[in-house]
Design an enzyme around this catalytic site. Structure first.
Site, PDB file in Angstrom:
ATOM      1  N   LYS A   9       0.831  -1.199   0.000  1.00  0.00           N
ATOM      2  CA  LYS A   9       0.000   0.000   0.000  1.00  0.00           C
ATOM      3  C   LYS A   9       0.874   1.261   0.000  1.00  0.00           C
ATOM      4  O   LYS A   9       2.094   1.168   0.193  1.00  0.00           O
ATOM      5  CB  LYS A   9      -0.925  -0.051   1.221  1.00  0.00           C
ATOM      6  N   TYR A  49     -12.125  -2.762  -3.594  1.00  0.00           N
ATOM      7  CA  TYR A  49     -12.689  -2.853  -2.239  1.00  0.00           C
ATOM      8  C   TYR A  49     -14.217  -2.795  -2.242  1.00  0.00           C
ATOM      9  O   TYR A  49     -14.815  -2.355  -1.266  1.00  0.00           O
ATOM     10  CB  TYR A  49     -12.119  -1.725  -1.374  1.00  0.00           C
ATOM     11  N   PHE A  57     -15.474   3.119   7.395  1.00  0.00           N
ATOM     12  CA  PHE A  57     -14.080   3.489   7.108  1.00  0.00           C
ATOM     13  C   PHE A  57     -13.773   3.538   5.611  1.00  0.00           C
ATOM     14  O   PHE A  57     -12.656   3.876   5.221  1.00  0.00           O
ATOM     15  CB  PHE A  57     -13.108   2.523   7.810  1.00  0.00           C
ATOM     16  N   ARG A  85      -2.027 -14.723   3.721  1.00  0.00           N
ATOM     17  CA  ARG A  85      -2.751 -14.019   4.797  1.00  0.00           C
ATOM     18  C   ARG A  85      -2.031 -14.194   6.132  1.00  0.00           C
ATOM     19  O   ARG A  85      -1.931 -13.251   6.914  1.00  0.00           O
ATOM     20  CB  ARG A  85      -4.187 -14.547   4.909  1.00  0.00           C
ATOM     21  N   THR A  91      -5.676  -8.018  10.299  1.00  0.00           N
ATOM     22  CA  THR A  91      -5.986  -6.717   9.673  1.00  0.00           C
ATOM     23  C   THR A  91      -5.489  -5.556  10.532  1.00  0.00           C
ATOM     24  O   THR A  91      -4.885  -4.609  10.020  1.00  0.00           O
ATOM     25  CB  THR A  91      -7.508  -6.592   9.448  1.00  0.00           C
ATOM     26  N   ARG A 102       2.614  -7.232   9.040  1.00  0.00           N
ATOM     27  CA  ARG A 102       1.959  -6.141   9.780  1.00  0.00           C
ATOM     28  C   ARG A 102       2.425  -6.114  11.232  1.00  0.00           C
ATOM     29  O   ARG A 102       2.557  -5.040  11.838  1.00  0.00           O
ATOM     30  CB  ARG A 102       0.445  -6.290   9.692  1.00  0.00           C
ATOM     31  N   ASN A 112      -1.857  -0.145   7.295  1.00  0.00           N
ATOM     32  CA  ASN A 112      -1.308  -1.478   7.570  1.00  0.00           C
ATOM     33  C   ASN A 112      -0.475  -2.053   6.432  1.00  0.00           C
ATOM     34  O   ASN A 112      -0.323  -3.266   6.306  1.00  0.00           O
ATOM     35  CB  ASN A 112      -2.423  -2.429   8.036  1.00  0.00           C
ATOM     36  N   HIS A 115      -1.730  -5.434   1.348  1.00  0.00           N
ATOM     37  CA  HIS A 115      -2.981  -6.160   1.081  1.00  0.00           C
ATOM     38  C   HIS A 115      -2.667  -7.583   0.664  1.00  0.00           C
ATOM     39  O   HIS A 115      -1.672  -7.841  -0.003  1.00  0.00           O
ATOM     40  CB  HIS A 115      -3.748  -5.471  -0.056  1.00  0.00           C
ATOM     41  N   GLU A 126      -9.182 -10.341  -8.160  1.00  0.00           N
ATOM     42  CA  GLU A 126      -8.230  -9.239  -7.974  1.00  0.00           C
ATOM     43  C   GLU A 126      -7.108  -9.300  -9.015  1.00  0.00           C
ATOM     44  O   GLU A 126      -6.685  -8.267  -9.547  1.00  0.00           O
ATOM     45  CB  GLU A 126      -7.659  -9.288  -6.551  1.00  0.00           C
TER      46      GLU A 126
HETATM   47  N1  UDP Z   1      -9.612  -0.928   7.432  1.00  0.00           N
HETATM   48  C1  UDP Z   1      -9.695   0.209   8.203  1.00  0.00           C
HETATM   49  N2  UDP Z   1     -10.446   0.163   9.348  1.00  0.00           N
HETATM   50  C2  UDP Z   1     -11.105  -0.959   9.747  1.00  0.00           C
HETATM   51  C3  UDP Z   1     -11.018  -2.098   8.954  1.00  0.00           C
HETATM   52  C4  UDP Z   1     -10.263  -2.056   7.793  1.00  0.00           C
HETATM   53  O1  UDP Z   1      -9.111   1.244   7.874  1.00  0.00           O
HETATM   54  O2  UDP Z   1     -11.766  -0.932  10.795  1.00  0.00           O
HETATM   55  C5  UDP Z   1      -8.789  -0.904   6.207  1.00  0.00           C
HETATM   56  C6  UDP Z   1      -7.463  -1.626   6.397  1.00  0.00           C
HETATM   57  O3  UDP Z   1      -6.453  -0.903   5.677  1.00  0.00           O
HETATM   58  C7  UDP Z   1      -7.720  -2.973   5.768  1.00  0.00           C
HETATM   59  C8  UDP Z   1      -8.636  -2.586   4.609  1.00  0.00           C
HETATM   60  O4  UDP Z   1      -9.468  -1.567   5.152  1.00  0.00           O
HETATM   61  O5  UDP Z   1      -6.530  -3.612   5.360  1.00  0.00           O
HETATM   62  C9  UDP Z   1      -9.478  -3.694   4.060  1.00  0.00           C
HETATM   63  O6  UDP Z   1     -10.237  -4.269   5.112  1.00  0.00           O
HETATM   64  P1  UDP Z   1     -10.379  -5.848   5.217  1.00  0.00           P
HETATM   65  O7  UDP Z   1     -11.413  -6.142   6.246  1.00  0.00           O
HETATM   66  O8  UDP Z   1     -10.570  -6.444   3.861  1.00  0.00           O
HETATM   67  O9  UDP Z   1      -8.960  -6.290   5.835  1.00  0.00           O
HETATM   68  P2  UDP Z   1      -7.719  -7.058   5.151  1.00  0.00           P
HETATM   69  O10 UDP Z   1      -8.306  -8.077   4.215  1.00  0.00           O
HETATM   70  O11 UDP Z   1      -6.884  -6.027   4.454  1.00  0.00           O
HETATM   71  O12 UDP Z   1      -6.973  -7.689   6.293  1.00  0.00           O
HETATM   72 MG    MG Z   2      -9.667  -7.885   2.697  1.00  0.00          MG
END
Ligand code: UDP
Ligand code: MG
Length: 150
Positions: A9, A49, A57, A85, A91, A102, A112, A115, A126
């Protein structure tokens, strides 16, 4: 073989963590199939997304993701999605174990650094979105030393 979409990112790029993240996937044994620095449009990120469009958010997420270039890549290997993952960590970096990307390199959920696709189906969608021209396919001799022959 499974494929996953991993993306450094804007904060990860700015903080000079591209090499570190590439290194971890490379050293794990996954095969690099595509890699590109790009500055995606807001529309492109909204598509990426789209499942989160209703989240509170979401506007902040799109602003964050359009704040600078990202590095998209495709990694191939057995269990690449699930393992990818795990390599990323939770996350929220506060919940990410040390030793994960992370867990080792960032602090807040809204920054974070990386992705990773969460399912094989989403990974394929994707990869099609970020690399519509397709990705490389090639044999890697290292595979003979990574995968058991049955
Ligand atoms: N995110 C955020 N606040 C939250 C949850 C998610 O800013 O409470 C952001 C964070 O950068 C995250 C992205 O949104 O990586 C996508 O969310 P997702 O639930 O898909 O998490 P990921 O798959 O990236 O772990
Ligand atoms: Mg995700």
């Amino acid at each position: 073989m499974e494929r996953t979409y991993i993306m450094v990112k804007p904060d990860g790029v700015q903080r000079g963590l591209v090499g570190e993240i590439v290194k971890r996937f490379e050293q794990k044994g996954f095969k690099l199939a595509a890699l590109r620095l790009m500055t995606p449009t807001e529309e492109h990120l909204k598509q990426h997304y789209k499942d989160l469009a209703e989240k509170p958010f979401f506007p902040g997420l799109i602003k964050y993701m359009t704040s600078g270039p990202v590095v998209g890549m495709v990694w191939v290997g057995k269990g690449a999605v699930t393992t990818g993952r795990k390599m990323l960590g939770a996350t929220n970096p506060a919940d990410s174990a040390p030793g994960t990307i992370r867990g080792d390199f960032c602090i807040e959920v809204g920054m974070n650094i990386c992705h990773g696709s969460d399912t094989v189906e989403n990974a394929e969608a994707e990869i099609a979105l970020w690399f519509p021209e397709g990705v490389a396919t090639y044999e890697k001799s290292e595979d003979a030393w990574l995968y058991e022959k049955r």
